[in-house]
Design an enzyme around this catalytic site. Structure first.
Site, PDB file in Angstrom:
ATOM      1  N   SER A  71       0.829  -1.203   0.000  1.00 37.13           N
ATOM      2  CA  SER A  71       0.000   0.000   0.000  1.00 37.13           C
ATOM      3  C   SER A  71       0.865   1.255   0.000  1.00 37.13           C
ATOM      4  CB  SER A  71      -0.926  -0.012   1.224  1.00 37.13           C
ATOM      5  OG  SER A  71      -1.647   1.197   1.307  1.00 37.13           O
ATOM      6  N   GLU A  96       5.765   1.484  14.614  1.00 35.86           N
ATOM      7  CA  GLU A  96       6.754   0.502  14.176  1.00 35.86           C
ATOM      8  C   GLU A  96       6.315  -0.260  12.931  1.00 35.86           C
ATOM      9  OE1 GLU A  96       9.724  -2.973  15.875  1.00 35.86           O
ATOM     10  OE2 GLU A  96       8.643  -1.643  17.242  1.00 35.86           O
TER      11      GLU A  96
END
Length: 295
Positions: A71, A96
């Protein structure tokens, strides 16, 4: 809201946000819903960002990271990560998954927001955010509690109050760390539930814990079945009933010993006559007629 005002909300001791939804507070900052000073917004080289040293989450879904990376390749990173200044570069506060996916996608720089947190705030925020997002498995949560207790000197009751959990919950989670490493890994792998391992904790022998854990997994035992199995193992085993000796046997033993001049023992449906050397054996055999006359 100025940078100092924003940090005040997440201020000293995090007193301003305990009791609130920490993950939403941080998300508001990252998504621009909570105003941040423009000087705090910048793009950071991904190689300059070190992982949060207090991150309790150790296991990340590789497939989901790859999906996020795909994405990001198409659309980029919309939500900045939060970082703090380190001696060299920066330390990650939150984001993270985005950082890992950005590296996987080949990005060199990503949007970030600079925050001013101390180590205690970093540690508490890392644990609270993951707990509220339910991103931690039971072992990671327990390890997070243990780290806060050891590093910050919290008592269980104090820690429970700060994270919005009961003291019993904190105590039960910490007990998981008494499990053998192999059993803890079964919890991480979702092969054993909290109910299963709570039953295992009543066993004293770590090897027995491992054996019962393996049996529970292999046979797909329910929590109730494991509880019953452990209960049976913990129940004291009755001592074998000693069969009373017939007093008449003692008299017979004495009579035989007197006749043969050696020790005689009657036991377990047998008569044992002791002898000393071949001559003594021949003597006993003659007395009981055990020698052929031709010998």
């Amino acid at each position: 809201m100025a940078k100092k005002e924003n940090n005040a909300r997440l201020g000293k001791g995090l007193s301003a946000i305990f009791g609130e939804d920490v993950s939403n507070v941080l998300e508001d900052i990252q998504q621009g819903k909570s105003e941040v000073h423009e000087d705090s917004k910048f793009e950071v080289d991904v190689k300059d960002v070190k992982p949060n040293p207090y991150q309790p989450r150790k296991h990340f879904d590789d497939d989901k990271i790859q999906e996020l990376a795909d994405s990001i390749k198409l659309h980029g990173v919309f939500t900045p990560i939060l970082v703090k200044k380190a001696v060299k570069g920066y330390e990650l506060i939150t984001g993270e998954r985005r950082l890992r996916a950005s590296k996987l996608a080949g990005l060199k720089r990503i949007p970030a927001i600079l925050m001013d947190f101390d180590d205690q705030q970093m540690m508490e925020i890392a644990l609270l955010e993951n707990i509220q997002r339910e991103d931690l498995n039971a072992i990671e949560e327990a390890q997070g509690y243990e780290k806060l207790i050891k590093k910050l000197g919290y008592k269980q009751e104090e820690l429970a109050h700060r994270i919005g959990k009961s003291r019993e919950h904190v105590a039960n989670m910490l007990r998981l760390l008494k499990l053998p490493a192999s059993v803890q890994q079964h919890v991480v792998n979702n092969e054993l539930s909290m109910g299963h391992v709570r039953a295992l904790l009543s066993l004293k022998d770590p090897k027995l814990m491992e054996e019962v854990a393996q049996k529970a997994i292999q046979l797909h035992l329910s929590v109730r079945a494991v509880e019953t199995l452990v209960k049976n193992m913990n129940e004291p085993k009755p001592e074998p009933v000693k069969k009373e000796r017939d007093v008449n046997l003692d008299q017979v033993e004495k009579r035989l010993q007197s006749r043969f001049g050696t020790k005689v023992k009657i036991d377990e449906k047998q008569i044992v006559i002791k002898y000393h050397g071949n001559d003594d054996l021949n003597r006993v055999l003659e007395m009981i007629g055990g020698l052929d006359e031709e010998m």
